[in-house]
Structures are given as C-alpha cells and as structure tokens.
Design a protein around this motif. Structure first.
Motif, PDB file in Angstrom:
ATOM      1  N   ARG A 150       0.594  -8.058 -10.991  1.00 35.24           N
ATOM      2  CA  ARG A 150      -0.109  -6.768 -10.945  1.00 35.24           C
ATOM      3  C   ARG A 150      -0.687  -6.414 -12.313  1.00 35.24           C
ATOM      4  O   ARG A 150      -1.780  -5.875 -12.396  1.00 35.24           O
ATOM      5  N   GLN A 151       0.061  -6.732 -13.372  1.00 37.59           N
ATOM      6  CA  GLN A 151      -0.468  -6.401 -14.712  1.00 37.59           C
ATOM      7  C   GLN A 151      -1.702  -7.230 -15.049  1.00 37.59           C
ATOM      8  O   GLN A 151      -2.682  -6.732 -15.582  1.00 37.59           O
ATOM      9  N   ARG A 152      -1.656  -8.510 -14.708  1.00 38.40           N
ATOM     10  CA  ARG A 152      -2.771  -9.375 -15.116  1.00 38.40           C
ATOM     11  C   ARG A 152      -3.938  -9.336 -14.133  1.00 38.40           C
ATOM     12  O   ARG A 152      -5.091  -9.453 -14.524  1.00 38.40           O
ATOM     13  N   PHE A 153      -3.627  -9.200 -12.825  1.00 34.58           N
ATOM     14  CA  PHE A 153      -4.689  -9.379 -11.824  1.00 34.58           C
ATOM     15  C   PHE A 153      -4.814  -8.221 -10.837  1.00 34.58           C
ATOM     16  O   PHE A 153      -5.697  -8.233  -9.997  1.00 34.58           O
ATOM     17  N   GLY A 154      -3.909  -7.251 -10.920  1.00 27.37           N
ATOM     18  CA  GLY A 154      -3.837  -6.220  -9.873  1.00 27.37           C
ATOM     19  C   GLY A 154      -4.982  -5.223  -9.897  1.00 27.37           C
ATOM     20  O   GLY A 154      -5.229  -4.541  -8.889  1.00 27.37           O
ATOM     21  N   ALA A 155      -5.682  -5.114 -11.019  1.00 20.64           N
ATOM     22  CA  ALA A 155      -6.841  -4.215 -11.134  1.00 20.64           C
ATOM     23  C   ALA A 155      -6.503  -2.785 -10.695  1.00 20.64           C
ATOM     24  O   ALA A 155      -7.354  -2.089 -10.138  1.00 20.64           O
ATOM     25  N   GLY A 156      -5.262  -2.393 -10.915  1.00 22.37           N
ATOM     26  CA  GLY A 156      -4.879  -1.011 -10.603  1.00 22.37           C
ATOM     27  C   GLY A 156      -4.727  -0.717  -9.126  1.00 22.37           C
ATOM     28  O   GLY A 156      -4.450   0.420  -8.740  1.00 22.37           O
ATOM     29  N   GLY A 157      -4.899  -1.743  -8.279  1.00 23.20           N
ATOM     30  CA  GLY A 157      -4.792  -1.533  -6.830  1.00 23.20           C
ATOM     31  C   GLY A 157      -3.358  -1.693  -6.347  1.00 23.20           C
ATOM     32  O   GLY A 157      -2.443  -1.952  -7.142  1.00 23.20           O
ATOM     33  N   PRO A 158      -3.158  -1.557  -5.045  1.00 24.52           N
ATOM     34  CA  PRO A 158      -1.801  -1.607  -4.505  1.00 24.52           C
ATOM     35  C   PRO A 158      -1.231  -3.021  -4.354  1.00 24.52           C
ATOM     36  O   PRO A 158      -0.036  -3.197  -4.167  1.00 24.52           O
ATOM     37  N   TRP A 159      -2.122  -4.042  -4.437  1.00 21.00           N
ATOM     38  CA  TRP A 159      -1.689  -5.401  -4.103  1.00 21.00           C
ATOM     39  C   TRP A 159      -1.527  -6.244  -5.363  1.00 21.00           C
ATOM     40  O   TRP A 159      -1.919  -5.830  -6.447  1.00 21.00           O
ATOM     41  N   LEU A 160      -0.969  -7.441  -5.204  1.00 23.42           N
ATOM     42  CA  LEU A 160      -0.656  -8.280  -6.359  1.00 23.42           C
ATOM     43  C   LEU A 160      -1.909  -8.735  -7.100  1.00 23.42           C
ATOM     44  O   LEU A 160      -1.903  -8.888  -8.318  1.00 23.42           O
TER      45      LEU A 160
END
Ligand SMILES: N[C@@H](CCC(=O)N[C@@H](CS)C(=O)NCC(=O)O)C(=O)O
Length: 216
Positions: free
Chosen positions: A143-153
């Motif tokens: 989530r930190q690297r790829f989550g873009a602030g969304g709910p998913w991984l």
C-alpha cells in the motif's frame, strides 16, 4: 455457454473465494456451482468437474482451469486490469500472490476461514503470529509503494487482493487487529459489495463443518 466456477461452501472454502472475487471484480459473467465439502458425496461430485479433485475449478465446456492462482491468471488474460499495469508493481503483486498461495500454513490451519462467525478466540501461537506479522508487512509495503492512497494493495483491485481476501475472513471472526494499515485494509475490504455478497450467501448456508468451527 457461460463459464462456470465450481466452488465449495462459501462459509469455509477460502480457495474458492479467491477466483470468485477476481471474476466478480473483473465483471466477468459466470455461473457458480456450489459443491458442499467434506460430505460423502463430495469427492464424486468434484471429480465430475475437477482434474485435481479439488475446488475451485473454472470451466468453459470441456475446458478446465484449476488451482486458484492459475484461474486468477486466466481471468487476467481476459481482463488485464486484474494485474497492475506497471511491470515492477505487477511483479511484486505476483510475488505476494504466490507467497500467499504457497504459504501461511499456520494461519490457514489454525484460524480457518469462517465467513459468518464473529467473536471467536484462537491463541496467537508464535507460528500464527509470524504469519500475521508477515502479512502486515506485505500489506504495508504494497500500500505504501503502490496503493496510491486507495483501498486496495495496488491502487485498484488486483489478483493480489483476491488472494488475500480470505485472510480478511480470518482476521474478522477471530478479532485479529493491528492498528494502522492492517485494520484499515480489513475495514475497506469488509465494505466491498462483492465480499458482502459472498458473506450474505455464507450466512444462508446450513452446513456446519465442526472441524472448521474453531475458537468457540
Ligand atoms: N491449491 C488449491 C487448493 C484447493 C483446495 O484445497 N480446495 C479444497 C476446498 S477449499 C478442496 O477442494 N477440498 C476438497 C477435498 O480435498 O476433498 C487451490 O489453490 O485451488
């Protein structure tokens, strides 16, 4: 002919949930065929559809794909957005999906998936705790690297989320919480209409498999 997904009991069959979630999120139409697990007729019924003798199985007429992750891969051939578009994000999504598919034995056997149970208690043995810690690390990193602030991984729903969906239906019934990313991801996932539809169906099932009713 619409594709068919053979699944086990929605309350207990964690492997079945994974491709079911992927197909639903991808918007792929399919008919589901539910085979109640661990009753005398189960083996013969599954064998009619499944080369491996296990569910889930995806069928299009005589053509079959089995193993949850392989089914998700096949669905992603049709709807590529089931994997992240960035090659490095996609590689990490495949890494964590494979890790989930191959591992976390202590969590999977000690805290069996139970979609409709609540308020269960299972001791966090060192092995279970290690699995939970590793899952927390995966979710946090993705989530930190790829989550873009969304709910998913990985920003939008991907196969990686499908693979970890059954973990959510372990953390909720056994009250596993970790402040921060884990609790946030679980809450987001529990609000997903597709997961809610699965849980609602599990609540209608009448089979009770004592071997999976742990922590009462
Ligand atoms: N590695 C398989 C596991 C499938 C599996 O173990 N399915 C269980 C139900 S969740 C099953 O079919 N059990 C019936 C049996 O073993 O007779 C996958 O990813 O699909």
């Amino acid at each position: 002919m619409r594709p068919q997904l053979m699944i086990g009991n929605k309350n207990y069959s964690s492997w079945s949930l994974r491709p079911w979630l992927a197909a639903r999120h991808a918007g792929i139409d399919f008919d589901e065929i539910r085979i109640p697990l661990y009753v005398p007729e189960t083996a013969a019924q599954i064998r009619r559809y499944s080369p491996s003798g296990k569910v889930p199985v995806w069928r299009e007429g005589d053509f079959a794909v089995w193993e949850s992750l392989a089914i998700c891969e096949y669905l992603a051939e049709q709807v590529p957005t089931l994997w992240p578009s960035d090659p490095k994000a996609r590689a990490v999504a495949r890494s964590v999906s494979s890790e989930m598919h191959a591992g976390f034995t202590a969590l999977r056997t000690g805290m069996t998936m139970n979609a409709r149970a609540r308020g269960r208690k299972v001791a966090e043995t060192p092995e279970i705790k290690a699995d939970i810690d590793r899952i927390a690390a995966i979710w946090t990193d993705c989530r930190q690297r790829f989550g873009a602030g969304g709910p998913w991984l990985f920003g939008t729903f991907s196969v990686a989320d499908a693979m970890f969906g059954p973990v959510v239906l372990r953390f909720v019934p056994y009250g596993v919480t970790r402040p921060g990313v884990v609790d946030d991801y679980v809450a987001n996932f529990m609000a997903d209409p597709h997961l809610q539809a699965w849980i609602a169906d599990a609540e209608q099932e009448t089979e009770v498999l004592e071997q999976f009713e742990v922590g009462r």
